[in-house]
Scaffold this motif. Structure first.
Motif, PDB file in Angstrom:
ATOM      1  N   GLU B 106      -4.229  10.980   2.249  1.00 49.40           N
ATOM      2  CA  GLU B 106      -2.817  10.700   2.483  1.00 49.40           C
ATOM      3  C   GLU B 106      -2.437   9.289   2.080  1.00 49.40           C
ATOM      4  O   GLU B 106      -1.406   9.061   1.451  1.00 49.40           O
ATOM      5  CB  GLU B 106      -2.483  10.916   3.955  1.00 49.40           C
ATOM      6  N   GLY B 107      -3.283   8.324   2.430  1.00 49.53           N
ATOM      7  CA  GLY B 107      -2.943   6.930   2.138  1.00 49.53           C
ATOM      8  C   GLY B 107      -2.729   6.698   0.654  1.00 49.53           C
ATOM      9  O   GLY B 107      -1.731   6.109   0.233  1.00 49.53           O
ATOM     10  N   THR B 108      -3.680   7.203  -0.136  1.00 53.25           N
ATOM     11  CA  THR B 108      -3.577   7.005  -1.583  1.00 53.25           C
ATOM     12  C   THR B 108      -2.346   7.689  -2.138  1.00 53.25           C
ATOM     13  O   THR B 108      -1.576   7.105  -2.896  1.00 53.25           O
ATOM     14  CB  THR B 108      -4.808   7.609  -2.289  1.00 53.25           C
ATOM     15  N   LEU B 109      -2.188   8.965  -1.748  1.00 56.15           N
ATOM     16  CA  LEU B 109      -1.048   9.709  -2.275  1.00 56.15           C
ATOM     17  C   LEU B 109       0.260   9.060  -1.883  1.00 56.15           C
ATOM     18  O   LEU B 109       1.187   8.956  -2.682  1.00 56.15           O
ATOM     19  CB  LEU B 109      -1.095  11.158  -1.772  1.00 56.15           C
ATOM     20  N   ARG B 110       0.309   8.596  -0.645  1.00 55.02           N
ATOM     21  CA  ARG B 110       1.549   7.973  -0.197  1.00 55.02           C
ATOM     22  C   ARG B 110       1.868   6.754  -1.044  1.00 55.02           C
ATOM     23  O   ARG B 110       3.008   6.529  -1.438  1.00 55.02           O
ATOM     24  CB  ARG B 110       1.423   7.594   1.278  1.00 55.02           C
ATOM     25  N   ALA B 111       0.831   5.986  -1.356  1.00 53.97           N
ATOM     26  CA  ALA B 111       1.055   4.803  -2.192  1.00 53.97           C
ATOM     27  C   ALA B 111       1.541   5.214  -3.570  1.00 53.97           C
ATOM     28  O   ALA B 111       2.417   4.570  -4.157  1.00 53.97           O
ATOM     29  CB  ALA B 111      -0.219   3.989  -2.298  1.00 53.97           C
ATOM     30  N   ILE B 112       0.979   6.295  -4.090  1.00 55.61           N
ATOM     31  CA  ILE B 112       1.374   6.752  -5.420  1.00 55.61           C
ATOM     32  C   ILE B 112       2.834   7.173  -5.445  1.00 55.61           C
ATOM     33  O   ILE B 112       3.552   6.895  -6.398  1.00 55.61           O
ATOM     34  CB  ILE B 112       0.486   7.931  -5.878  1.00 55.61           C
ATOM     35  N   TYR B 113       3.281   7.841  -4.391  1.00 55.04           N
ATOM     36  CA  TYR B 113       4.671   8.289  -4.399  1.00 55.04           C
ATOM     37  C   TYR B 113       5.634   7.145  -4.111  1.00 55.04           C
ATOM     38  O   TYR B 113       6.794   7.195  -4.487  1.00 55.04           O
ATOM     39  CB  TYR B 113       4.888   9.404  -3.376  1.00 55.04           C
ATOM     40  N   LEU B 114       5.137   6.150  -3.407  1.00 59.42           N
ATOM     41  CA  LEU B 114       6.033   5.087  -2.957  1.00 59.42           C
ATOM     42  C   LEU B 114       6.183   3.958  -3.980  1.00 59.42           C
ATOM     43  O   LEU B 114       7.202   3.288  -4.016  1.00 59.42           O
ATOM     44  CB  LEU B 114       5.478   4.516  -1.645  1.00 59.42           C
ATOM     45  N   TYR B 115       5.173   3.761  -4.827  1.00 60.41           N
ATOM     46  CA  TYR B 115       5.187   2.542  -5.639  1.00 60.41           C
ATOM     47  C   TYR B 115       6.385   2.420  -6.589  1.00 60.41           C
ATOM     48  O   TYR B 115       6.815   1.316  -6.884  1.00 60.41           O
ATOM     49  CB  TYR B 115       3.876   2.386  -6.425  1.00 60.41           C
ATOM     50  N   PRO B 116       6.938   3.547  -7.131  1.00 56.57           N
ATOM     51  CA  PRO B 116       8.062   3.357  -8.045  1.00 56.57           C
ATOM     52  C   PRO B 116       9.210   2.552  -7.450  1.00 56.57           C
ATOM     53  O   PRO B 116       9.932   1.871  -8.170  1.00 56.57           O
ATOM     54  CB  PRO B 116       8.518   4.798  -8.354  1.00 56.57           C
ATOM     55  N   MET B 117       9.359   2.620  -6.138  1.00 55.74           N
ATOM     56  CA  MET B 117      10.453   1.872  -5.523  1.00 55.74           C
ATOM     57  C   MET B 117      10.246   0.374  -5.673  1.00 55.74           C
ATOM     58  O   MET B 117      11.185  -0.402  -5.569  1.00 55.74           O
ATOM     59  CB  MET B 117      10.498   2.230  -4.023  1.00 55.74           C
TER      60      MET B 117
END
Lengths: 297, 300, 416
Positions: B106-117
Motif C-alpha cells: 500500500e505504501g508504495t502504491l500510494r506514493a505512486i498515485y500521489l506523486y503527480p500532485m
C-alpha cells in the motif's frame, strides 16, 4: 485499525477470493504503470545522449547511459546569459519556500485555534470569508499586488515573494487547522482554562503537541504550492534572485534547432525533486492528517 | 482562584483571540476582497493599458460574450470541468477502495498515485506534451511495436485537444482525491460495518449502501478542491497546448490572461475575471454555507 | 560571479532587495533571447558594457515570444520597479511611451546622428512625440522563403515567382515524397504566413491600407479574400503534424531534407548557419512569390524606462552601445537579421543578408517598407490579437475565404 477477530468487509485473503484479489492487483498495477509512465519517460530521456532521443522511442532504455545532462542542468545550462546551471535558483526557491511554509503554517495554526476554541459572534462567517481566499485566481491579484509591493519597496525581493505566498496560503492553512482543531476534544481545553491557563499556554502546551499530522498536511500542501508557483515568482523577482520555476521555464522554453531535451528533462526532474521527496516520504502523514478530519465536510 | 490581572491586561486577555485573528482578517480584506472589488470596478470602465475610470456600464461584459474565443472558453470549461471532476472522483474513489483492501504494497502504491500532485504544471505539461506528440510519443511507440495504423493525435486535433488537457489534469489530481477517500474510508466506524456484515449483507451492498453515503462530506470537499483547480488551470493549458491548436483549448483563465496582459484590454480582462469568480462563487458559497452549518452540529 | 551569487543570497536572506546591491554601476535588462544563438549574440553587448564599466544584470523571461516577459513587465511597472532596459517590439514601445514610462534618449541620438541612419518606418517605433525612447538593434524581414537546395535541384524547381508556380512546385514536391511546406501551427506563425499572403495578393500599398491603416473597405475587399485563398492553399502544403510545432523544429525539417520550404522571418537563417549550411549551396533564400521588392519588417529594440538619475547614465551608455556600428555588425551576423543602421557595411554578411540589406534600401526608396502585422509592427496589440484569432482559426479550421474576410472586418471593428 484493529485487525479484528471478525470478518472485515475488506476482502479476506481466503481461497475463494483469489481471483478477486488477483483482479485487484491487476487493476492497481495497470494504474501504477499509467501514473509512472511520464516520470519514467522523463528519467529515461534525461539519461540518454541526444542522438538516441531523436532516433529511438520514448521508453527505449538508453543504449548509452549518461549523467552528463544532469551535471549540465545543475551547473552549466544557460538561463539567459548566465550559464551557471540552475543550482543558484534552486537555493532561492528553498529559502523562499522555507519562510513561506513556516509563517503561513504558524498563522494558520493560531487562526484555527482561535476559531474553534474561542467562539464569538460571527466567527463562522469570518471563517467562511477567509476561506474564500483559497479560490481566487492569481492573475487577478497580480497587478494590484505589484502596486502594493512597489509602494512597500518590496517588489523584487525574497521578502516580497514570501509575503505574497503567505497572504494567499493563510486561507488554506486556516482551513486545515480549523477543521483539525474542531474535532479536538474540548474537555482538555476547558479543563486547562479552568485551571487558569492563559491563551498561549493552552496553544503551546495542549494543542500544538498533538498537531503533528495536520502540521504535516499544511506544510506539504504549502510547500508544493509555493515551490511550484511560477507567476508570482517571475513577476516579483529579478535576475539571479529568481526562483527555480522561472529558471526552469527559461531553460525549457529556449528554442535552438537542436533542443537539448535530455538536459531539459534533467532540469525538470531536479526542479521537481524536493516536492517529490516531500510527497513520497510525507505521504503517510498526509493521509493520517487528512484522516484526522482536516478536509472532511 | 488566582488573582485577576489588572484592567488593561484583562482587556488584552479577553480580546486576545480577536486581536490574534485580526492580521488575517486585515490581509483577507485587503488582498482578497479589496482586489476583487478593484477588478470589478475596472470591469465597468474603459481601461485599456492602464486603469482609467471612465465608466461604460456593461459594455465590456457584452464584448466578452460577443468574442468568439469566449464561446470556446466556456464550452471548454464545461467539458473540461465536468470530465476532470468526474474522472478524478471516479478514479480516486476506485483506487482508494482498492488500496483499502489490505494490500501489502500500500505504501508504495500510494506514493505512486500521489506523486503527480507534487509536480508543477510546467513539468506536467512538458512531460505530457511530449508523450502526446504523435511524432515523438505514444503514437510513435505503438507504431514501433508494430501497429502501424494506430493513431493518437488528439493533441493536434482542434476538437480533441481539450481531452488531452483532461488526461494530464486527471493524472495529476486523482491521486490527491484518492488520498482523501482513503482517509475517509479508514475513518469509518467499524461497528456499523461489522453490524451490516453480521446481518449478512454482501460486500458490494455494504459499499454501496453504507460506506459510500458516509463518504458524502469527502465527495463535497473533493468537488470543491477540484472545481477550484479546474477553474484556475491556466498553467497546465499553457504548458501543454499553448491554447492551441489555434485557440481550441482556450479556457476562461487563459482568455483573461491574454486580454489583460498581452492585448492591453484591461477592462475586458477584468470582466472575464469577474465572471470566472462568479462561477467559482456559485460552487463554493453553497459549500461554505453547508460547512458552517455542519460545524454547529457536534463533530462526528 | 560566484561572489555576487553569495552576496545576493545573503542579502536576500535578510530581506534586502536586489537593488541594494547596485552600489556598482549596472544596467538591468529584461529580454527573452534565451536560445543558444540569441544569447551568444547578446553576450557581445554584455561584454561591451562590462568593458565600459557597467555590470549587466540579466533578467530573462522566456516563453511565448515575449508573452511571459510582457506579463512580468506589467507587474514590475505596476510596482514602480521597471528594469533599465527591456527588449520590446513595435507597438509595445508606443504603448509604454504613451503612459509616460519611457526615458529620453534624444541626447545620445542627436549626438550620434541616429535620425540619419535609421530608416524612417523603423524610427517611427523608436520615437514618441519626436523623442527617442528606444534603441533599435536589428531589422528582420518576414516575407522570406527558405528552401532546401538539394530537393529543388533534384526536382528541377526554380524559386517560384508567382503563387500559382508555388502551388505547382508544391505538387511536384509532394509527389516526390517530401513535405512541401514545413510549418509550425502556432498563431504567430500562421500570422507570419498571412503577412506574405496579403502582401502577395495586393502589394505594399494594399497592405498598408488594410493592415496598418485598417481601412474597412480594404479589409473587406476581394483582394483580402484572395489572401485567405492563398492561406487555404498553403494549408494544403503542410504535413498533418504541424499543429503546435515550434518554428525551429520546422526549420530543422528543411535543414534535414524532410521538407522543401519554410515561410519564416530571417531568424530561421540563423539556424541554417548554425547547422553549418551555406546560402546558395545548401539552402536557397527568396521572397514569397509576388512580394519581391516589398519588405515587411520587424525590429527588436531596447526600450529604456524612466529610472533614477543614477541609472540614467548607464542607460545612455547602453543605448549608445546598442547603436554602435561594430556591435550591430557582430550581433546581426549571429542572429540572422540585418543592422538597424543603414550605414553598416555588408561585406561580412552572407548572400541572403546582403540581399536583405540591398532590398531594404530599395524598399525605403520606393515606399514599400511596411511593418509586419504578425510581429507587432502594423497595429496595436488588441487589434492585432483579434485579427490573429481570425487568421489562425481560418488556417486550422478551413473557414471559407469569403467568410474569413467578413470575420476579419468584424474582429477589427470589435477590437477598436
Amino acid at each position: 485499525m484493529d485487525a479484528g477477530t471478525w470478518e472485515s468487509p475488506r476482502m479476506a485473503r481466503g481461497r475463494g477470493n483469489r481471483w478477486a484479489r488477483a483482479g485487484i492487483f491487476a487493476l492497481l498495477g495497470f494504474f501504477a504503470v499509467v501514473y509512472l509512465l511520464p516520470l519514467v519517460v522523463m528519467l529515461l530521456t534525461s539519461l540518454k545522449p541526444l542522438s538516441e532521443i531523436y532516433a529511438g522511442n520514448m521508453i527505449a532504455l538508453p543504449q548509452e547511459w549518461t549523467v552528463e545532462p544532469w551535471r549540465k542542468a545543475w551547473e552549466e545550462v544557460c538561463v539567459g546569459l548566465v550559464c551557471n546551471g540552475i543550482k543558484g535558483y534552486f537555493w532561492n526557491s528553498i529559502k523562499m519556500a522555507f519562510w513561506g511554509v513556516t509563517i503561513s503554517t504558524a498563522i494558520g495554526a493560531i487562526n484555527g485555534y482561535v476559531l474553534t476554541k474561542y467562539r464569538f459572534r460571527g466567527d463562522n462567517l469570518l471563517f467562511g470569508l477567509v476561506l474564500f481566499g483559497c479560490f481566487i485566481p492569481f492573475q487577478i491579484v497580480l497587478i494590484p499586488m505589484a502596486t502594493i509591493l512597489g509602494k512597500l519597496g518590496l517588489a523584487s525581493s525574497t521578502t516580497g515573494l514570501v509575503l505574497v505566498h503567505v497572504t494567499y496560503g493563510i486561507a488554506f492553512t486556516t482551513l486545515f487547522f480549523r477543521n483539525y482543531y474542531a474535532v479536538f476534544p474540548d474537555e482538555l481545553v476547558k479543563a486547562a482554562m479552568m485551571d487558569g491557563a492563559r491563551f498561549w499556554a493552552i496553544f503551546f502546551r495542549i494543542l500544538l503537541p498533538s498537531s503533528g499530522p495536520i502540521i504535516a498536511v499544511s506544510m506539504i500542501w504549502q510547500f508544493t504550492n509555493i515551490w511550484n508557483d511560477f507567476l508570482f515568482g517571475a513577476s516579483f523577482s529579478t535576475g539571479e534572485s529568481a526562483p527555480m520555476t522561472v529558471a526552469l521555464n527559461n531553460v525549457v522554453n529556449t528554442s535552438t534547432a537542436e533542443r537539448e531535451y535530455n538536459v531539459h528533462m534533467a532540469a525538470a526532474v531536479i526542479a521537481a525533486l524536493p516536492t517529490l521527496m516531500v510527497y513520497v516520504f510525507g505521504g503517510r502523514y498526509f493521509v493520517r492528517g487528512l484522516m484526522a478530519g482536516s478536509v472532511k465536510g | 482562584m488566582p488573582t485577576q490581572p489588572r484592567p488593561p491586561v484583562r482587556w488584552l486577555q479577553r480580546n486576545l483571540p480577536k486581536l490574534v485573528l485580526s492580521p488575517t482578517v486585515a490581509i483577507t480584506l485587503v488582498f482578497v476582497y479589496g482586489f476583487i472589488a478593484w477588478t470589478t470596478v475596472l470591469s465597468f470602465t474603459r481601461s485599456k493599458t492602464i486603469p482609467n475610470l471612465d465608466f461604460v456600464g456593461f459594455t465590456q461584459y457584452a464584448r466578452v460574450w460577443a468574442h468568439p474565443r469566449w464561446e470556446v472558453a466556456m464550452h471548454n470549461l464545461w467539458v473540461f470541468g465536468l470530465l476532470y471532476i468526474g474522472l478524478c472522483l471516479a478514479i480516486g474513489l476506485l483506487l482508494a477502495i482498492l488500496l483499502d483492501q489490505r494490500i501489502r504494497q500500500e505504501g508504495t502504491l500510494r506514493a505512486i498515485y500521489l506523486y503527480p500532485m507534487a509536480l508543477s504544471f510546467i513539468v506536467t505539461g512538458t512531460a505530457w506534451k511530449w508523450m502526446l506528440n504523435p511524432g515523438l510519443g505514444i503514437e510513435k511507440l505503438v507504431h514501433e511495436w508494430g501497429f502501424a495504423d494506430f493513431k493518437f493525435d488528439w493533441i493536434i486535433n482542434e476538437d480533441m485537444a481539450i481531452y488531452c488537457v483532461v488526461i494530464a489534469g486527471v493524472w495529476q489530481a486523482s491521486g490527491f482525491v484518492m488520498a482523501m477517500f482513503l482517509a475517509g474510508l479508514r475513518g469509518i466506524d467499524d461497528d456499523i460495518v461489522k453490524a451490516a456484515s453480521i446481518d449478512g449483507a454482501s460486500l458490494p451492498r455494504i459499499y454501496l449502501r453504507i460506506i459510500l453515503p458516509m463518504l458524502r462530506p469527502i465527495f463535497l470537499s473533493a468537488v470543491v478542491i477540484l472545481a477550484h483547480l479546474a477553474i484556475k488551470s491556466y498553467d497546465l493549458v499553457l504548458a501543454l497546448t499553448g491554447g492551441g491548436p489555434g485557440y481550441a483549448t482556450e479556457l476562461p483563465s487563459t482568455f483573461m490572461y491574454v486580454h489583460t496582459f498581452l492585448r492591453n484590454e484591461l477592462a475586458m480582462g477584468s470582466a472575464s475575471a469577474v465572471m470566472m469568480l462568479m462561477t467559482v462563487a456559485a460552487i463554493i458559497v453553497p459549500y461554505l454555507y453547508s460547512e458552517m452549518r455542519s460545524s454547529q452540529r457536534p463533530a462526528n | 560571479m560566484r561572489n555576487t551569487v553569495i552576496a545576493a543570497l545573503v542579502a536576500a536572506a535578510f530581506g534586502v532587495g536586489g537593488s541594494a546591491l547596485a552600489a556598482e554601476k549596472s544596467v538591468e535588462v529584461v529580454h527573452w533571447w534565451t536560445s543558444g544563438g540569441e544569447a551568444a549574440a547578446l553576450q557581445v553587448l554584455k561584454a561591451d558594457m562590462e568593458k565600459k564599466g557597467y555590470a549587466w544584470k540579466d533578467s530573462p523571461v522566456a516563453g511565448g515570444g515575449g508573452d511571459q516577459a510582457r506579463t512580468v513587465l506589467r507587474a514590475r511597472v505596476a510596482a514602480g520597479n521597471p528594469p533599465d532596459a527591456m527588449q520590446m517590439l513595435g507597438f509595445t514601445i508606443q504603448d509604454y511611451a504613451q503612459e509616460g514610462l519611457l526615458g529620453d534618449l534624444t541626447a545620445v541620438a542627436t549626438k550620434e546622428g541616429w535620425d540619419k541612419v535609421v530608416p524612417a518606418p523603423l524610427a517611427k517605433f523608436s520615437k514618441y512625440n519626436g523623442k527617442w525612447v528606444a534603441s533599435p538593434v536589428n531589422i528582420h524581414r518576414t516575407n522570406w522563403i527558405w528552401a532546401n537546395k538539394e530537393i529543388f535541384d533534384k526536382l528541377k524547381i526554380a524559386p517560384p515567382k508567382t503563387f500559382d508556380e508555388m502551388v505547382a512546385a508544391a505538387d511536384k514536391i509532394r509527389k516526390a515524397g517530401y513535405i512541401p511546406l514545413a510549418h509550425g501551427g502556432q498563431p504567430w506563425q500562421d500570422a507570419t504566413l498571412f503577412d506574405s499572403a496579403v502582401l502577395s495578393a495586393g502589394g505594399a500599398e494594399f497592405y498598408r491600407k488594410a493592415m496598418i491603416e485598417l481601412d474597412e473597405k480594404s479589409l473587406g475587399s476581394p483582394t483580402m479574400t484572395k489572401a485567405f485563398e492563398q492561406m487555404a492553399k498553403l494549408r494544403g502544403m503542410v504535413d498533418k503534424d504541424f499543429s503546435g510545432r515550434d518554428w525551429n523544429l520546422s526549420t530543422a525539417m528543411v535543414i534535414n531534407g524532410k521538407a522543401a520550404m519554410q515561410i519564416m522571418g530571417d531568424w530561421a537563417k540563423g539556424e541554417f548557419i548554425k547547422a553549418g549550411k551555406q546560402p546558395n549551396k545548401d539552402f536557397l533564400c527568396f521572397q514569397y512569390p509576388g512580394t519581391e521588392g516589398s519588405f515587411t519588417f520587424n525590429t527588436d529594440q531596447f526600450a529604456m524606462f524612466k529610472v533614477s538619475k543614477a541609472q540614467e547614465t548607464g542607460q545612455l551608455v547602453l543605448a549608445s552601445a546598442v547603436m554602435d556600428k561594430g556591435f550591430q555588425e557582430t550581433f546581426n551576423l549571429a542572429k540572422g537579421s540585418i543592422p538597424a543602421r543603414t550605414d553598416v557595411s555588408d561585406a561580412k554578411f552572407e548572400a541572403c543578408g546582403k540581399k536583405s540589406m540591398a532590398d531594404v534600401k530599395k524598399a525605403i526608396a520606393s515606399n514599400s517598407m511596411v511593418g509586419s502585422f504578425a510581429h507587432g509592427h502594423a497595429v496595436p496589440e488588441a487589434i492585432k490579437g483579434a485579427m490573429v484569432d481570425v487568421v489562425t482559426k481560418a488556417f486550422n479550421s478551413g473557414t471559407p475565404p469569403a467568410e474569413a474576410t467578413k470575420q476579419l472586418v468584424a474582429a477589427v471593428k470589435a477590437a477598436k
